[in-house]
Design a protein around this motif. Structure first.
Motif, PDB file in Angstrom:
ATOM      1  N   TRP A  48       0.834  -1.211   0.000  1.00 28.61           N
ATOM      2  CA  TRP A  48       0.000   0.000   0.000  1.00 28.61           C
ATOM      3  C   TRP A  48       0.865   1.257   0.000  1.00 28.61           C
ATOM      4  CZ3 TRP A  48      -0.128   3.270   4.419  1.00 28.61           C
ATOM      5  CH2 TRP A  48      -0.996   4.349   4.313  1.00 28.61           C
ATOM      6  N   ALA A  49       1.917   1.281   0.810  1.00 28.01           N
ATOM      7  CA  ALA A  49       2.786   2.459   0.877  1.00 28.01           C
ATOM      8  C   ALA A  49       3.478   2.699  -0.458  1.00 28.01           C
ATOM      9  CB  ALA A  49       3.817   2.285   1.989  1.00 28.01           C
ATOM     10  N   LEU A  50       3.946   1.644  -1.088  1.00 23.77           N
ATOM     11  CA  LEU A  50       4.660   1.796  -2.356  1.00 23.77           C
ATOM     12  C   LEU A  50       3.718   2.233  -3.476  1.00 23.77           C
ATOM     13  CD1 LEU A  50       6.990  -1.332  -2.189  1.00 23.77           C
ATOM     14  CD2 LEU A  50       7.643   1.059  -1.907  1.00 23.77           C
ATOM     15  N   ILE A  51       2.505   1.682  -3.493  1.00 20.61           N
ATOM     16  CA  ILE A  51       1.549   2.026  -4.548  1.00 20.61           C
ATOM     17  C   ILE A  51       0.996   3.434  -4.339  1.00 20.61           C
ATOM     18  CG2 ILE A  51      -0.702   1.434  -5.535  1.00 20.61           C
ATOM     19  CD1 ILE A  51      -0.051  -1.502  -4.869  1.00 20.61           C
ATOM     20  N   SER A  52       0.711   3.797  -3.078  1.00 15.97           N
ATOM     21  CA  SER A  52       0.059   5.078  -2.783  1.00 15.97           C
ATOM     22  C   SER A  52       1.027   6.259  -2.807  1.00 15.97           C
ATOM     23  CB  SER A  52      -0.624   5.006  -1.410  1.00 15.97           C
ATOM     24  OG  SER A  52      -1.596   3.987  -1.380  1.00 15.97           O
ATOM     25  N   PHE A  53       2.238   6.054  -2.301  1.00 20.85           N
ATOM     26  CA  PHE A  53       3.157   7.183  -2.115  1.00 20.85           C
ATOM     27  C   PHE A  53       4.355   7.170  -3.068  1.00 20.85           C
ATOM     28  CE2 PHE A  53       1.200   6.362   2.091  1.00 20.85           C
ATOM     29  CZ  PHE A  53       0.479   7.535   2.193  1.00 20.85           C
TER      30      PHE A  53
END
Length: 291
Positions: A48-53
């Protein structure tokens, strides 16, 4: 009722994936792994962190999330599990609880205890079976479960798979004939972590996720599935997960929806677990008594 059964089968896929990881660890270390849900949480938050940010593509983030889960499993095996292998099973069990709590606490500190949304791997219109709308994400989860079953069956027929089975039966004898017990341990914990990561990444888009989401909502049903199927039986873990999913869904419909009984699904799962332990304590497909 048919709608509840269909929905339960697809919900049980997550429990099956977690239960297979639990059985892998139990066969190798003879311990319940309370960190199984934390593997999925770490994978979901990393992706989630890699995809979102960082604007990673979905599948690249998915792959990195799985890598993070596997890394957590390997680090846990080397730093926590291996030094405690000579201790009692209770000691090792408590250590897995500590790892799970530490992972959840760190996630809360880093990501905040706010529910997040994870993108669907596959979007599209639902398919209706007995008036139950099954979205493509759920079909993907069922397909992944089938693939995992095939891959495990193939793996257990390889030399390394035979080494895992031999070590689970008698680690001393396996060491005598030249099998690397530490290598087998890494395979077991790394494989369990990967399965937890897959479960977390596929389940997260369906209802959102927060720190500890798999531990609080999936771990106990997965343990129940593993015991029902047999703690020494990988096929039993697959079957047990689907059984628990159906029992939960049917009980929720009959008790909570129809009669307004809160917590009916959890009560039904406990009743089935108790019944299995009383009538067939080794589980449906197990060969030895689960302990």
């Amino acid at each position: 009722m048919l709608q509840a059964i269909v929905l339960g089968i697809f919900q049980g896929v997550t429990y099956s994936l977690l239960a297979v990881g639990l059985v892998l660890v139990y066969k190798g270390a003879k311990v319940f792994n309370f960190a199984q849900g934390a593997f999925g949480m770490v994978a979901a938050y990393a992706a989630w962190a890699l995809i979102s940010f960082q604007h990673f593509t979905y599948w690249l983030g998915f792959a990195v999330g799985l890598a993070c889960a596997a890394a957590m499993g390997l680090v846990m095996e080397r730093v926590v599990v291996r030094p405690l292998m000579g201790r009692s099973r209770i000691t090792l069990l408590v250590a897995t609880v500590g790892v799970a709590l530490a992972a959840i606490t760190i996630t809360i500190i880093v990501a905040n205890p706010v529910p997040q949304q994870f993108p669907l791997a596959i979007d599209g219109n639902p398919t209706f079976i007995a008036n139950a709308g099954i979205i493509p994400q759920q079909w993907l989860m069922l397909a992944v479960l089938a693939v995992v079953g095939v891959l495990l069956a193939v793996f257990l027929r390889t030399d390394h798979g035979h080494a895992v089975l031999a070590t689970s039966q008698d680690a001393f004898a396996a060491r005598v004939v030249g099998i690397s017990v530490p290598g087998v341990s890494r395979t077991i914990w790394g494989g369990a972590a990967l399965l937890g990561g897959v479960a977390g990444l596929l389940q997260a888009p369906l209802a959102g996720f927060d720190p500890g989401f798999l531990t609080t909502t999936g771990l106990i049903p997965a343990f129940t599935a593993a015991v029902i199927g047999g703690m020494d039986s990988l096929p039993g873990a697959f079957v047990g997960g689907l059984i628990v999913g159906v029992v939960q869904s049917v009980a929720q419909y009959q008790l909570q929806v129809q009669h307004g009984v809160p917590g009916g699904s959890g009560l039904a799962v406990f009743a089935v677990l108790l019944l299995v332990l009383l009538i067939r304590p080794r589980g449906i497909l197990g060969k030895e008594v689960a302990a």
